[in-house]
Design an enzyme around this catalytic site. Sequence first.
Site, mmCIF file in Angstrom:
data_model
loop_
_atom_site.group_PDB
_atom_site.id
_atom_site.type_symbol
_atom_site.label_atom_id
_atom_site.label_comp_id
_atom_site.label_asym_id
_atom_site.label_seq_id
_atom_site.Cartn_x
_atom_site.Cartn_y
_atom_site.Cartn_z
ATOM 1 C CG ASP A 34 -2.200 0.738 1.173
ATOM 2 O OD1 ASP A 34 -2.171 1.543 0.351
ATOM 3 O OD2 ASP A 34 -3.301 0.182 1.667
ATOM 4 C CD GLU B 71 -8.844 4.763 -1.410
ATOM 5 O OE1 GLU B 71 -9.821 4.109 -0.552
ATOM 6 O OE2 GLU B 71 -7.655 5.410 -0.991
ATOM 7 C CG HIS C 66 -8.969 -0.422 5.179
ATOM 8 N ND1 HIS C 66 -9.007 -0.397 3.756
ATOM 9 C CD2 HIS C 66 -8.522 0.924 5.466
ATOM 10 C CE1 HIS C 66 -8.621 0.595 3.216
ATOM 11 N NE2 HIS C 66 -8.016 1.175 4.188
#
Length: 567
Positions: A102, A259, A333
């Site tokens: 990430d 994202e 999450h």
Amino acid sequence: MKNSITQDWWRKSTVYQVYPKSFKDTTGSGEGDIRGLIEKLDYLQDLGIDIIWLQPVYVSPQNDNGYDVADYCEINPEYGTMEDFDELAAEIRSRNMHLMLDIVVNHSSTEHAWFQASRQSKDNPYRDYYIWKDPAPDGGLPNNWQSKFGGPAWQYDEGTGQYFLTLFDKTQADLNWENPKVREEVVKLMTFWAEKGVSGFRMDVINLISKDQDFPNDDGSVLPGDGRRFYTDGPRVHEYVKEMHERVFGPYNLVTVGEMSSTTMENCILYSNPAEKEFSMTFNFHHLKVDYPKGQKWELMPYDFEQLKRLLSDWQIGMQQGGGWNALFFNNHDQPRALSRFTDDTKYRTESAKLIATTLHGLQGTPYVFQGEEIGMPNPYWNDISELRDIESKNMYQILQQNGKSADEALAIIRERSRDNSRTPMQWDDGPQAGFTSGTPWIKVDERYPSINVKQQMNDPESIYHHYKKLIALRKELQVLTDGRYIRLDEAHPQVYAYARVSEKETLVVMSNFSDREASLQLPDDFHTEYVEGGLSKLLIGNTKLEPALQAQTVLTPYASYMWIIR
Ligand code: TEU
């Protein structure tokens, strides 16, 4: 397009998302760690996972659980050491799996050395690494942009008399991508991890990196009026992404997922069409806002089922036509559990969890499984605000009350919407703390763990776990799952979502009853004549008993969900 579909291995892969703080603790600290993930690699391999997306384990004050990075090239001691990381990477490779890291470079922590230098003085060489602005002529904020976590997006720095931009927490300072030195640093840190042999990156809120350099006030004429239209899919974003591709993603042949916050399909096609040389695929969140009244996350409403189906369908068709590629997900999450949100997490929990899985895994794209989803973990029950840990939830609990809600009303909203719903510890077995830790967990374990845990489900061939395992295997076997054309079949049915994936050789049909009442679905005549009649249909997977052949009309019991193949 055809070519790249077969060349790009990740188009047949399934990704598993690991939230390390809540995955597996080996030290008794109450927080998960890298060695805990190493311990569980055999489990993920058994499930059939190809790619592990490991969420941030870098040095960080953890104000936003690692999305506030203070050193991009060191491991946070709470998670382990660089040796642990190297061992993890090697263990993943030896199982023919891939590791995806990430990367959080829209902002860094204010504890990062760059920011510490930047705030020293206006002429510090690092000043332009961040976005500094003078106060408005009246001495107030530079503009009216809002932070995604509530409150203004600007923080005042006494020492130098200027404001710096923070689109998320006040300790997450936005980096200034206009500065070529910042882009150089990003290339450097990504090269560091690529050289360690990772297979790819998930890029946090990467469509927010290019801001309108006029930093205009948002007059609210376009909702939600918080400034996002001036930095979302901004003026130079594609140029910046192409630069990363040219310098890192391409040369190291990485799989990448961006994202994309509040994005558009046009942009996602550009981000993920291979010809553009940007990302492999994109996350968008439109389908996860179908229970936000007028786009407001912090107000409750039952979700709009028709809108959910329409958004999924539009993105299937639009991305396919534009040669883009979707990252498929219902959970992550930052989201409450889809099982609790869209279906029934009590009476029909097992059926519902399988329905969520089948519905998603029949679509075109690369599916993502968020830890615990594969055993049907529901939203935990929150008794009190003190049980929550997330910075966003804590901020919003205060803001909701400042805006006139009672403490009980505020808690009722947080219960449904909190990101902590998906962040409770992974439930491994029925022992103390669900086998997650021998210490005190950093956030409570959901009390239903004695009946919802990995150990029990691995032993039960009818479990949710085995259902996921089968779907993941099907993705590799059936070419139609990768490239079949999408056709929606339910014509605005109030309970059922049904679609087909069609290729020259075979047709796949998925049908799901999203309600607790029996439902009946009649296939459209033309579809039935062209694709079902004359073929041999076979039930591939389902969650209740049903006659194996596909009929023109199907009766679905509550939360029933099926996938057929017709050849
Ligand atoms: O999230 C980006 C994001 O905009 C959200 O999903 C956000 O949590 C939501 O809009 C708030 O209502 C990413 C990460 O996934 C998230 O965990 C981080 O907190 C955030 O970026 C900042 O790095």
